[in-house]
Write a protein that holds these residues in place. Sequence first.
Motif, PDB file in Angstrom:
ATOM      1  N   UNK A  47       0.859  -1.306  -0.128  1.00 36.15           N
ATOM      2  CA  UNK A  47      -0.004   0.063  -0.211  1.00 36.15           C
ATOM      3  C   UNK A  47       0.896   1.087  -0.195  1.00 36.15           C
ATOM      4  N   UNK A  48       1.873   1.365   0.762  1.00 38.34           N
ATOM      5  CA  UNK A  48       2.702   2.455   1.139  1.00 38.34           C
ATOM      6  C   UNK A  48       3.608   2.778  -0.140  1.00 38.34           C
ATOM      7  N   UNK A  49       4.152   1.461  -0.604  1.00 32.11           N
ATOM      8  CA  UNK A  49       5.208   1.686  -1.845  1.00 32.11           C
ATOM      9  C   UNK A  49       4.387   1.851  -3.094  1.00 32.11           C
ATOM     10  N   UNK A  50       3.050   1.593  -3.120  1.00 30.08           N
ATOM     11  CA  UNK A  50       2.220   1.785  -4.554  1.00 30.08           C
ATOM     12  C   UNK A  50       1.864   3.087  -4.426  1.00 30.08           C
ATOM     13  N   UNK A  51       0.730   3.319  -5.312  1.00 31.02           N
ATOM     14  CA  UNK A  51       0.405   4.748  -5.164  1.00 31.02           C
ATOM     15  C   UNK A  51      -1.096   4.851  -4.398  1.00 31.02           C
ATOM     16  N   UNK A  55      -6.383  -1.588  -3.989  1.00 30.16           N
ATOM     17  CA  UNK A  55      -6.704  -2.879  -4.766  1.00 30.16           C
ATOM     18  C   UNK A  55      -5.550  -3.746  -4.525  1.00 30.16           C
ATOM     19  N   UNK A  56      -4.469  -3.190  -4.537  1.00 31.13           N
ATOM     20  CA  UNK A  56      -3.172  -4.402  -4.323  1.00 31.13           C
ATOM     21  C   UNK A  56      -3.299  -4.939  -3.074  1.00 31.13           C
ATOM     22  N   UNK A  57      -3.343  -4.149  -2.071  1.00 28.15           N
ATOM     23  CA  UNK A  57      -3.328  -4.917  -0.640  1.00 28.15           C
ATOM     24  C   UNK A  57      -4.691  -5.905  -0.546  1.00 28.15           C
TER      25      UNK A  57
END
Length: 108
Positions: A47-51, A55-57
């Motif tokens: 979550x924090x590395x993405x934007x 959705x990803x988590x």
Amino acid sequence: MEEEKIKLYIPSNVKVRVEFFKGFGFKELIATIIVAICLIPISLIAYFCGNKSYLIPVIIEMVGVLATIIATTKDENNLCVVNQVKFLIDFLKMQKNYEYEYYDKWRN
């Protein structure tokens, strides 16, 4: 005197434990909860590395939980994927290679 333990035969269709659905009981639920808790830090990092998208988590958590449910659900023979992989590894460790050379005693 020693008490003799008598093993009772339990037919295959009789349930000996509480199951939420066929082949999935408390033991499998605990394993699924442990996997879900272990995936929380990975989901937070994603979550924090993405934007900052959820959705990803959510996908990471859902795939991990579903994979755990599929891997730990027992079939009619009381085996799950995890146990089958353990048996496969044990079987591969037991195997020995015996080199064989063909010797034709009539030609040599």
